[in-house]
Design a protein around this motif. Sequence first.
Motif, PDB file in Angstrom:
ATOM      1  N   VAL A 174       0.847  -1.195   0.000  1.00  0.00           N
ATOM      2  CA  VAL A 174       0.000   0.000   0.000  1.00  0.00           C
ATOM      3  C   VAL A 174       0.884   1.247   0.000  1.00  0.00           C
ATOM      4  CG1 VAL A 174      -0.238   0.014   2.548  1.00  0.00           C
ATOM      5  CG2 VAL A 174      -1.961   1.163   1.106  1.00  0.00           C
ATOM      6  N   VAL A 175       0.520   2.192  -0.853  1.00  0.00           N
ATOM      7  CA  VAL A 175       1.234   3.466  -0.954  1.00  0.00           C
ATOM      8  C   VAL A 175       0.438   4.508  -0.175  1.00  0.00           C
ATOM      9  CG1 VAL A 175       2.124   5.237  -2.520  1.00  0.00           C
ATOM     10  CG2 VAL A 175       2.155   2.821  -3.214  1.00  0.00           C
ATOM     11  N   ILE A 176       1.047   5.034   0.896  1.00  0.00           N
ATOM     12  CA  ILE A 176       0.375   6.022   1.746  1.00  0.00           C
ATOM     13  C   ILE A 176       0.740   7.415   1.252  1.00  0.00           C
ATOM     14  CG2 ILE A 176       0.127   6.913   4.089  1.00  0.00           C
ATOM     15  CD1 ILE A 176       0.974   4.133   5.101  1.00  0.00           C
ATOM     16  N   ILE A 177      -0.279   8.219   0.959  1.00  0.00           N
ATOM     17  CA  ILE A 177      -0.066   9.565   0.425  1.00  0.00           C
ATOM     18  C   ILE A 177      -0.835  10.561   1.291  1.00  0.00           C
ATOM     19  CG2 ILE A 177      -0.292  11.062  -1.591  1.00  0.00           C
ATOM     20  CD1 ILE A 177      -0.322   8.554  -3.352  1.00  0.00           C
ATOM     21  N   PRO A 178      -0.137  11.342   2.137  1.00  0.00           N
ATOM     22  CA  PRO A 178      -0.820  12.389   2.905  1.00  0.00           C
ATOM     23  C   PRO A 178      -1.166  13.562   1.987  1.00  0.00           C
ATOM     24  CG  PRO A 178       1.334  11.822   3.856  1.00  0.00           C
ATOM     25  CD  PRO A 178       1.285  11.267   2.475  1.00  0.00           C
TER      26      PRO A 178
END
Length: 247
Positions: free
Chosen positions: A7-11
Amino acid sequence: MEVNDGVVIIPTYNEKENVENIIRAVLGLPKMFHVLIIDDNSPDGTANIVKGLMNEFSGRLHILERSGKLGLGTAYITGFKWALENGYDYIFEMDADFSHNPNDVLKLHKACAEEGADMAIGSRYISGVNVVNWPMGRVLMSYFASKYVRIVTGMKIADTTAGFVCYRRQVLETLELDLVKFKGYAFQIEMKYTAYKCGFNIKEVPIVFVNRVLGNSKMSGGIFGEAVLGVIRLKISSFFRKYPQKK
């Protein structure tokens, strides 16, 4: 959950110009990644754009909405805990503004999944200075900040403030996330230093960092100051802390 490659977490905070394109770019990669957006109550409607895409990318696109601007570090910690609870083996940090090339997600994944790294860093400085469209002053500030961090901490990492990272699950399970103190860009240094002290194998993967074209930068002098002073505090506190070791 279907088989996925992480999973790629993007704030996000006010990223309406970028958010749909970055989601499509990551979810269009040849490996089956998921995306988690962590939105800090963006007044520009970023979260609504994400929610509008969730039917199209059912089961692969997720969002956590927070009450306001609570800091980059706390956004990632929230995302890390969610990713661990949801069973992901590879967990990424990435910016929303295309300063990180989505295709490089594949390189970071390969470093962890095939090349033995526990933590892979998309590094601007491992092979020269690979930064495009930054003012020279900011390039120098960032480059020498990383040098300074190396000297104070003893880490052999060229890009200590990098925000493009892949972690194997075991790293985040070991790091004691509730003890992470920093909220701004010093958070990036703290995560690397803690992983280093826990004995994990950290690998730098060369990338080209491109300054954002759309939207506004969130970098400020205060963020930089936290990093400079934070490194000294980090080093001093390490003398009094017992770090859990990689199993």
